[in-house]
Design an enzyme around this catalytic site. Structure first.
Site, mmCIF file in Angstrom:
data_model
loop_
_atom_site.group_PDB
_atom_site.id
_atom_site.type_symbol
_atom_site.label_atom_id
_atom_site.label_comp_id
_atom_site.label_asym_id
_atom_site.label_seq_id
_atom_site.Cartn_x
_atom_site.Cartn_y
_atom_site.Cartn_z
ATOM 1 N N CYS A 1 35.686 62.686 81.569
ATOM 2 C CA CYS A 1 36.117 63.351 82.801
ATOM 3 C C CYS A 1 36.065 64.335 84.140
ATOM 4 O O CYS A 1 35.036 64.904 84.509
ATOM 5 C CB CYS A 1 37.092 64.281 81.462
ATOM 6 S SG CYS A 1 38.256 65.788 82.081
ATOM 7 N N ASN B 1 36.873 55.920 82.165
ATOM 8 C CA ASN B 1 37.350 57.221 82.308
ATOM 9 C C ASN B 1 38.025 57.079 84.222
ATOM 10 O O ASN B 1 37.978 55.620 84.607
ATOM 11 C CB ASN B 1 36.569 58.333 82.535
ATOM 12 C CG ASN B 1 37.303 59.232 81.883
ATOM 13 O OD1 ASN B 1 38.126 59.850 82.385
ATOM 14 N ND2 ASN B 1 36.909 59.882 80.359
ATOM 15 N N CYS C 1 58.349 25.155 101.121
ATOM 16 C CA CYS C 1 58.480 26.586 102.337
ATOM 17 C C CYS C 1 59.771 26.704 102.790
ATOM 18 O O CYS C 1 60.704 26.106 103.005
ATOM 19 C CB CYS C 1 57.294 25.693 103.657
ATOM 20 S SG CYS C 1 57.402 27.353 104.887
ATOM 21 N N CYS D 1 58.973 31.457 105.985
ATOM 22 C CA CYS D 1 59.130 32.626 106.433
ATOM 23 C C CYS D 1 58.096 32.915 107.831
ATOM 24 O O CYS D 1 57.809 34.027 108.743
ATOM 25 C CB CYS D 1 59.055 33.717 105.415
ATOM 26 S SG CYS D 1 56.630 33.475 104.362
ATOM 27 N N CYS E 1 40.350 24.534 108.722
ATOM 28 C CA CYS E 1 40.642 25.314 107.404
ATOM 29 C C CYS E 1 39.306 26.587 107.058
ATOM 30 O O CYS E 1 38.453 25.232 106.358
ATOM 31 C CB CYS E 1 41.515 25.099 106.821
ATOM 32 S SG CYS E 1 41.704 26.262 105.412
ATOM 33 N N CYS F 1 46.504 33.225 103.738
ATOM 34 C CA CYS F 1 47.564 31.613 103.943
ATOM 35 C C CYS F 1 48.527 32.279 102.243
ATOM 36 O O CYS F 1 49.501 32.528 101.830
ATOM 37 C CB CYS F 1 47.716 30.809 104.890
ATOM 38 S SG CYS F 1 46.305 29.861 103.932
#
Lengths: 494, 445
Positions: free
Chosen positions: B135, B200, B345, B348, B387, B393
């Site tokens: 705690c 915790n 796709c 966007c 890449c 992506c």
């Protein structure tokens, strides 16, 4: 239950007259708006923004709603479109921004129109002054007609420091936003407030002024460095059928105007109404009639459902309102007894080969006459051009296309160096609409600034009047949906 | 149907789903209601030293309109008298003999105090103990909770005191607010603990009210750190659990782990179990939705096990642990590239801007002429040769399975970093590293 969580159940018979003329869509609550804004993907180089004729930076204004920056959201909208509050309500979003939303197919498009309205309502209620008149540059511009095109042009030029005077023949500014859009799509207060914001920018608003009567063309051109003509279109044309002059035969635009200017209880309407035409204005008339209390409203259209010029969502709306449609029906005579309309004589039609516009031609079926009993006939078959006015302008050298004022697409300048034009009066092709008119006003404002000052517009002003010119929706008369002439705020073809 | 029951080092439970020691297990009413709903066990809200609580106790974080992705609290251990708690524990156990009732204990750092409470609590018939060494607020300032768990020597010492008198299994609950979780875990093992549970809550301040400048949660104008839990902490919990579960000394001890930290769904449970948890504990999700979520936990886990032919939980507990490795042992020759499925796709173009602004500039926007539109929107296209396989992506793409990371063979040597620097220590110099890359046709774009 919170007010906005109540399901929308429109039962006309359970509502009072005033209630029936409240906006069809309730405003979004803050939580609804934020949730919807959070659905937006924030696309890069978003297609909604390209599809908007005024190119509002939609992902940005939506993102700002989601972060609680509604002030910034409203500014983003107004920087691109001073008629943001009207456009939020009357734009055919399904055909424009929302139709282009990448979520349209797999999910459902973002409610861009209603989010824009949320930001505009917020701006209204919080009374923020977003813009002020620019430092006066000593040059004067006159705007003829205070509709969306004229107000936008006037507002943008005032921001630049021009002294602008708007001449409007009606009592109130706002054009069709004020007088021609049904009240449950756009309350008259919204349009008038929008016009008031333009006045607050330092534009002198001369309402009740008819150019050619209260002020002469000659003086206008002499006293101003540029003139922007945005006179819109006129009344509904004649049908050339017997009985057309009877008292119970009314002009659709006049009918709509009454609901915007008179107490609803004072409006005269028939119990059985025939609406002639099937454009968006015709739909408006039919749905108004239903909401006023007409028991039977029939739309009379000589072609079929497939050719009707009204937007599909408007057609669906009318069906939901209990409007019936009589397609392939041509009115031939308004019948009367003792001078009172008591029927519309029609003839049934067939569709033949397509004409040059690509729509199939309707031809009457011999001996198929029948009578639709009715006590009122509303004509909504397009709008006349202000031909005498345009003819007068012709004396100054401006040219026309099919009766519309001809302009250069990049500048909206007419053949006369000082005269620019925009709005429905130049819409020789494509759909006339509030948002197209607004963009016309922006384009002309930019051109007027550049022509009169000899300098390009300052960085960051008049957002997106040039940088998306490849977009076919932008140029004069070139609309995205060329095949569907818009009849709503002004119709063009007959 | 799969058998979901577990034997947690002697603690038997009809399923691995336990309520964590927290507000939901505060009373006999709640614990018995939870058992009726289907929970297999409950770790009773910690009993021990006398306390006084404050308001407001909870602060939460919402995300994009969804409520509570994180919750913190400054509530203390049970503020009900010990006698009441013990009476209700006995009742719960009596009424639900086949369910696991575990008493969480925390008292001051005195041998007599610990041993006395353990003996008293055992008389209730509980199945075991959980020692609250975690705690992070309120109790820690009084030398209890995390104050013990953060010092391995204390953890060991107190656990030993308890083990001297306890006849039931003893679970040591660890705090995540340490530099190396393995140290307190080893301390518990050294003291012969029967099991370990973690994590915790995490030290946290939930926010600042930007209108009033007050701290969240706001306790009469003041605020302070509290224990953070909820879905947002799950990755931290998974890491710490895997760290303990992979530790050599822990493996030798052969004791189970009870895992927790952000569990909301049965999938979360499976992940915790795959990383070595025998039982899983839930709190925040229950505080959000109530005990009834256990129905889907049971149903979902059971269906998942049936689909994979797992008869018992032991069939898959720890199954992902062999895959826990570290950077130095990763294969430098493993190459993947992003492939965009243009049929899926939606343009966007978030992949484009993410790659271009913040990754490796290997997605272009191109006119692909894939539609009949006159002015077709540009499509994102990966330049595979550039890449680096970062997978950003694919993470930002809002469409399922649209951008896939595909393994490719570039001919790079399959060697780990540890092997490489052993075989070619010279690559720790930049010029030699460049030389090594060139020789192996490794081009960094």
């Amino acid at each position: 239950m919170a007010e906005h969580y109540k399901p929308v159940k429109y039962k006309a018979w359970e509502m009072g007259l005033e209630e029936r003329f409240q906006e069809v869509f309730p405003p979004l609550s803050q939580r609804e708006a934020v949730l919807e804004a959070n659905r937006c993907l924030y696309c890069y180089d978003a297609p909604c923004m390209v599809a908007c004729p005024t190119h509002i930076d939609i992902p940005t204004f939506i993102r700002k709603i989601s972060t609680g920056n509604v002030t910034g959201s409203a500014r983003t909208i107004l920087e691109a479109n001073l008629m943001g509050a009207s456009c939020a309500r009357v734009c055919p979003v399904q055909e424009l921004c929302e139709g282009a939303c990448v979520l349209e197919h797999d999910e459902k498009p973002i409610m861009i129109g209603r989010l824009q309205r949320y930001a505009m309502d917020y701006a209204d209620q919080s009374k923020i002054e977003f813009f002020t008149k620019g430092k006066s540059n000593g040059m004067k511009v006159a705007v003829i007609g205070a509709g969306p095109a004229g107000l936008t042009c006037a507002g943008e030029l005032s921001k630049f420091g021009f002294d602008v005077t708007c001449y409007e023949r009606k009592v109130w500014p706002g054009g069709l936003s004020t007088y021609g859009i049904v009240v449950f799509r756009e309350p008259v207060e919204v349009a008038r407030h929008e016009a008031k914001k333009i006045e607050d920018l330092g534009v002198t608003m001369k309402t009740g002024h008819t150019v050619g009567e209260d002020i002469q063309f000659e003086d206008l051109f002499k006293d101003n460095d540029a003139v922007f003509v945005s006179i819109g279109l006129g009344s509904v044309p004649e049908m050339d059928i017997p009985g057309e002059d009877l008292e119970g035969v009314v002009d659709g635009l006049f009918f709509i105007e009454e609901t915007k200017t008179k107490p609803l209880a004072e409006i005269q309407y028939g119990n059985r109404i025939c609406v002639i035409g099937a454009g968006n204005t015709a739909i408006d008339c039919a749905t108004i009639a239903r909401r006023l209390g007409s028991e039977r409203v029939t739309m009379i259209y000589r072609r079929s459902e497939a050719e009707m010029p009204a937007y599909h969502f408007e057609y669906q709306f009318a069906l939901g309102e209990g409007v019936s449609f009589s397609f392939l029906t041509q009115p031939v005579e308004v019948l009367s007894t003792n001078g009172k309309v008591d029927g519309l004589k029609c003839v049934r039609m067939d569709l033949a080969e397509p004409d040059e516009s690509g729509r199939r031609v309707a031809v009457p079926i011999p001996n198929s006459e029948f009578v639709v009993p009715c006590d009122m006939v509303i004509k909504a078959i397009g709008q006349l051009k202000h031909t005498p006015f345009i003819a007068k302008l012709g004396e100054y050298g401006i040219k026309t296309i099919k009766g519309y004022i001809a302009v250069d697409a990049k500048t909206n300048r007419t053949a006369h160096e000082k005269i620019f034009a925009g709005g429905d009066c130049i819409r020789s092709r494509g759909e006339a609409s509030t948002v197209m008119a607004t963009q016309d006003g922006k384009i002309a404002a930019r051109a007027i600034y550049e022509q009169l000052t000899g300098k390009p517009i300052p960085e960051g002003t008049l957002k997106r009047t040039t940088d998306m010119t490849i977009d076919p929706t932008m140029a004069n008369g070139c609309a995205l949906h060329d095949h569907k002439p818009r009849v709503h705020a002004a119709a063009t073809t007959k | 149907m799969a058998d979901l029951s577990i034997n947690f080092n002697g603690i038997k439970s009809p399923n691995p789903f336990w309520l964590a020691s927290a507000p939901p297990s505060n009373s006999g009413y709640q614990v018995q209601k939870a058992f009726e709903a289907g929970w297999g066990g409950a770790v009773w809200k910690t009993v021990g030293a006398p306390v006084m609580n404050v308001c407001n106790r909870y602060g939460t974080i919402d995300y994009k309109g969804r409520k509570i992705i994180g919750l913190n609290n400054v509530e203390l251990i049970s503020d009900r008298p010990l006698e009441t708690n013990l009476k209700e524990m006995a009742e719960a156990k009596r009424n639900f003999p086949n369910h696991a009732v575990i008493a969480s204990i925390m008292v001051e750092s005195k041998k007599e105090a610990w041993q006395e409470i353990i003996k008293r609590t055992e008389q209730t018939g509980v199945d075991g103990f959980e020692l609250n060494f975690g705690c992070p607020h309120g109790m820690s300032e009084r030398g209890m909770g995390a104050a013990m768990g953060q010092v391995p020597e204390y953890t060991c010492m107190v656990t030993e005191w308890v083990m001297e008198v306890a006849t039931k299994p003893v679970i040591v609950k660890l705090t995540p607010n340490v530099t190396d979780i393995v140290q307190p875990a080893r301390a518990a093992i050294k003291a012969n603990a029967s099991a370990i549970s973690l994590i915790n809550t995490i030290n946290s301040i939930m926010g600042v009210d930007i209108d009033t400048f007050e701290i969240k949660p706001n306790v009469g104008g003041k605020g302070g750190h509290g224990g953070y839990a909820g879905p947002a902490v799950k990755p931290i919990a998974l890491n710490l659990i895997s760290a303990v579960a992979s530790d050599e000394e822990y493996r030798k001890a052969g004791i189970p782990i009870s895992g927790m930290g952000g569990i909301e769904t049965w999938q979360d449970c499976v992940e915790f179990m795959l990383l070595g948890s025998t039982s899983v504990q839930v709190c925040t999700a229950v505080m959000h939705f109530g005990f009834r979520i256990v129905e889907d936990l049971i149903d979902g886990l059971s269906n998942w096990m049936d689909q994979r032919n797992f008869k018992n939980c032991t069939d898959f507990i720890g199954k992902s642990l062999p895959r826990i490795s570290s950077f130095g042992d990763f294969d430098l020759g493993f190459q993947s590239v992003a492939r965009i499925d243009h049929a899926k796709c939606i343009q966007c173009n978030l992949c484009f801007i993410a790659c271009n602004d913040t990754a490796h500039q290997c997605i272009d926007l191109k006119d692909m002429k894939l539609t009949s539109e006159v002015t077709e929107r540009l499509w994102p296209v990966v330049r595979e040769e550039d890449c680096v396989g970062c997978a950003l992506c694919s993470s930002v793409c809002p469409v399922d399975d649209c951008i896939e990371m595909v393994e490719i063979d570039t001919g790079r040597p399959h060697i780990t970093w540890n092997q490489l620097i052993k075989e070619k220590p010279e690559v720790l110099q930049w010029d030699k590293m460049v030389e090594y890359r060139e020789k192996n046709h490794i081009h960094i774009h």
